[in-house]
Write an enzyme that holds these catalytic residues in place. Sequence first.
Site, PDB file in Angstrom:
ATOM      1  N   GLU A  49       0.891 -12.689  13.054  1.00  0.00           N
ATOM      2  CA  GLU A  49       1.348 -11.316  13.782  1.00  0.00           C
ATOM      3  C   GLU A  49       1.288 -10.089  12.775  1.00  0.00           C
ATOM      4  O   GLU A  49       1.590 -10.410  11.343  1.00  0.00           O
ATOM      5  CB  GLU A  49       2.859 -11.346  14.254  1.00  0.00           C
ATOM      6  N   TRP A  93       3.082   7.802  -2.121  1.00  0.00           N
ATOM      7  CA  TRP A  93       4.508   7.838  -2.427  1.00  0.00           C
ATOM      8  C   TRP A  93       4.884   8.765  -3.605  1.00  0.00           C
ATOM      9  O   TRP A  93       5.546   9.816  -3.727  1.00  0.00           O
ATOM     10  CB  TRP A  93       5.224   6.591  -2.617  1.00  0.00           C
ATOM     11  N   SER A 149      -8.291  -5.607   5.421  1.00  0.00           N
ATOM     12  CA  SER A 149      -9.118  -5.354   4.169  1.00  0.00           C
ATOM     13  C   SER A 149      -9.613  -6.841   3.549  1.00  0.00           C
ATOM     14  O   SER A 149      -9.486  -6.799   2.344  1.00  0.00           O
ATOM     15  CB  SER A 149      -8.457  -4.533   3.113  1.00  0.00           C
ATOM     16  N   ARG A 174       1.456  -4.302   6.329  1.00  0.00           N
ATOM     17  CA  ARG A 174       0.876  -3.699   5.379  1.00  0.00           C
ATOM     18  C   ARG A 174       1.608  -2.335   5.489  1.00  0.00           C
ATOM     19  O   ARG A 174       1.848  -1.557   6.495  1.00  0.00           O
ATOM     20  CB  ARG A 174      -0.788  -3.366   6.084  1.00  0.00           C
ATOM     21  N   HIS A 191       3.406   2.595  -8.718  1.00  0.00           N
ATOM     22  CA  HIS A 191       3.455   1.236  -9.045  1.00  0.00           C
ATOM     23  C   HIS A 191       4.582   0.769  -9.854  1.00  0.00           C
ATOM     24  O   HIS A 191       5.250  -0.365  -9.456  1.00  0.00           O
ATOM     25  CB  HIS A 191       2.092   1.076  -9.946  1.00  0.00           C
ATOM     26  N   ASP A 248       0.764  -1.263  -0.136  1.00  0.00           N
ATOM     27  CA  ASP A 248      -0.062  -0.149  -0.085  1.00  0.00           C
ATOM     28  C   ASP A 248       0.809   1.177   0.113  1.00  0.00           C
ATOM     29  O   ASP A 248       1.944   1.279   0.409  1.00  0.00           O
ATOM     30  CB  ASP A 248      -0.992  -0.051   1.302  1.00  0.00           C
ATOM     31  N   GLY A 249       0.355   2.280  -0.465  1.00  0.00           N
ATOM     32  CA  GLY A 249       0.801   3.505  -0.487  1.00  0.00           C
ATOM     33  C   GLY A 249       1.605   4.153  -1.605  1.00  0.00           C
ATOM     34  O   GLY A 249       2.260   5.225  -1.684  1.00  0.00           O
ATOM     35  N   ASN A 250       1.367   3.315  -2.698  1.00  0.00           N
ATOM     36  CA  ASN A 250       2.189   3.579  -4.017  1.00  0.00           C
ATOM     37  C   ASN A 250       1.650   5.029  -4.758  1.00  0.00           C
ATOM     38  O   ASN A 250       2.697   5.852  -5.052  1.00  0.00           O
ATOM     39  CB  ASN A 250       1.779   2.405  -5.203  1.00  0.00           C
ATOM     40  N   GLU A 290     -11.699  -5.026  -5.512  1.00  0.00           N
ATOM     41  CA  GLU A 290     -12.144  -3.806  -5.308  1.00  0.00           C
ATOM     42  C   GLU A 290     -11.332  -2.577  -6.277  1.00  0.00           C
ATOM     43  O   GLU A 290     -11.880  -1.539  -6.648  1.00  0.00           O
ATOM     44  CB  GLU A 290     -12.234  -3.059  -3.838  1.00  0.00           C
ATOM     45  N   ASN A 291     -10.120  -3.166  -6.617  1.00  0.00           N
ATOM     46  CA  ASN A 291      -9.259  -1.967  -7.100  1.00  0.00           C
ATOM     47  C   ASN A 291      -9.755  -1.727  -8.710  1.00  0.00           C
ATOM     48  O   ASN A 291      -9.317  -0.954  -9.099  1.00  0.00           O
ATOM     49  CB  ASN A 291      -7.599  -2.771  -7.387  1.00  0.00           C
TER      50      ASN A 291
HETATM   51  C1  FPP Z   1      -1.527  -0.004  -3.590  1.00  0.00           C
HETATM   52  O1  FPP Z   1      -1.109   1.389  -3.430  1.00  0.00           O
HETATM   53  C2  FPP Z   1      -1.019  -0.842  -4.916  1.00  0.00           C
HETATM   54  C3  FPP Z   1      -1.897  -0.950  -5.764  1.00  0.00           C
HETATM   55  C4  FPP Z   1      -3.258  -1.239  -5.759  1.00  0.00           C
HETATM   56  C5  FPP Z   1      -1.200  -1.584  -7.017  1.00  0.00           C
HETATM   57  C6  FPP Z   1      -0.057  -2.719  -6.935  1.00  0.00           C
HETATM   58  C7  FPP Z   1       0.549  -2.729  -8.052  1.00  0.00           C
HETATM   59  C8  FPP Z   1       1.783  -3.177  -8.151  1.00  0.00           C
HETATM   60  C9  FPP Z   1       2.894  -3.010  -6.934  1.00  0.00           C
HETATM   61  C10 FPP Z   1       2.257  -3.812  -9.533  1.00  0.00           C
HETATM   62  C11 FPP Z   1       3.127  -4.909  -8.958  1.00  0.00           C
HETATM   63  C12 FPP Z   1       2.979  -5.843 -10.141  1.00  0.00           C
HETATM   64  C13 FPP Z   1       2.961  -7.193 -10.135  1.00  0.00           C
HETATM   65  C14 FPP Z   1       2.716  -7.895 -11.560  1.00  0.00           C
HETATM   66  C15 FPP Z   1       2.945  -8.032  -9.206  1.00  0.00           C
HETATM   67  P1  FPP Z   1      -2.321   2.454  -3.704  1.00  0.00           P
HETATM   68  O2  FPP Z   1      -2.316   2.577  -5.105  1.00  0.00           O
HETATM   69  O3  FPP Z   1      -3.592   1.897  -3.021  1.00  0.00           O
HETATM   70  O4  FPP Z   1      -1.564   3.391  -3.008  1.00  0.00           O
HETATM   71  P2  FPP Z   1      -2.352   4.705  -1.943  1.00  0.00           P
HETATM   72  O5  FPP Z   1      -2.620   4.008  -0.738  1.00  0.00           O
HETATM   73  O6  FPP Z   1      -1.379   5.678  -1.734  1.00  0.00           O
HETATM   74  O7  FPP Z   1      -3.478   5.098  -2.664  1.00  0.00           O
END
Ligand code: FPP
Length: 228
Positions: A196, A21, A185, A177, A33, A16-18, A64-65
């Site tokens: 844990e 960031w 979630s 997480r 991502h 989480d947090g992409n 949900e994404n």
């Molecule tokens: C959650 O952060 C991240 C995602 C929903 C997408 C994750 C996808 C990848 C890391 C690509 C990996 C690829 C493979 C094939 C494994 P967020 O977008 O919810 O960030 P936020 O919490 O800051 O909104």
Amino acid sequence: MEEKKIIPQHIAIIMDGNRRWAKERGLPTIEGHRKVADEILEPLIEHAANKGVKYITLWAWSTENWNRSSAEVSAIMKLFHHIIQNRWGRLHEKGVKIRVIGDISKFSPDIKDAITKVIEQTKNNTRITAIFALNYGGRDEVIRAIKKIKNFKEMTTETFGNALDTGGIPDPELIIRTGGEQRLSGFLLWQSEYSELSFPSWYMPEFIPKKLDELIEEFHSRQRRFGK
Ligand code: FPP
């Protein structure tokens, strides 16, 4: 006290947090991502393997994404395809077995084909199993498992566990997480019974191998009693 130093055999991560960031750095959303997919996951999986972790689960896409903007969904789908085709082969070279949990029927045929190929290609690898959760939801997994069970009267926690997508994989001792939110979630709803939980405030694109060492250290400082 010796037991406390045992390396968890299964670590599961809610990535989480992409977007936060990327936003905090003035970058396009997809950059978070991309960084995770291109720069973070491979060293992390390798480092976990070197430490003796046998299973690492990574939640990349939830049921949900799909509700995100169509621009983000299509950018992530492109990224998935790129990663599965170009990065997962390198994981194979490093002895990583790849498994996928979740309902992959919703993905496009090219993504599904790439997933099927790499699962087959890596099936005999034994160094570590990397389990990617793709279109995964805990409730969805439970419902799909129930639909597979024929003889309910004979059902046990073991037979039910084996009907889940994670059948044959031990439950995670540690679930992490990133990004500071303190909830699961629905991640590994059944399997998380005695896990844990760790909720570091930093974001997934910051998950360098050293951070895994710190989280495992912290895990060692906890007493796992299993209800005893
Ligand atoms: C959650 O952060 C991240 C995602 C929903 C997408 C994750 C996808 C990848 C890391 C690509 C990996 C690829 C493979 C094939 C494994 P967020 O977008 O919810 O960030 P936020 O919490 O800051 O909104």
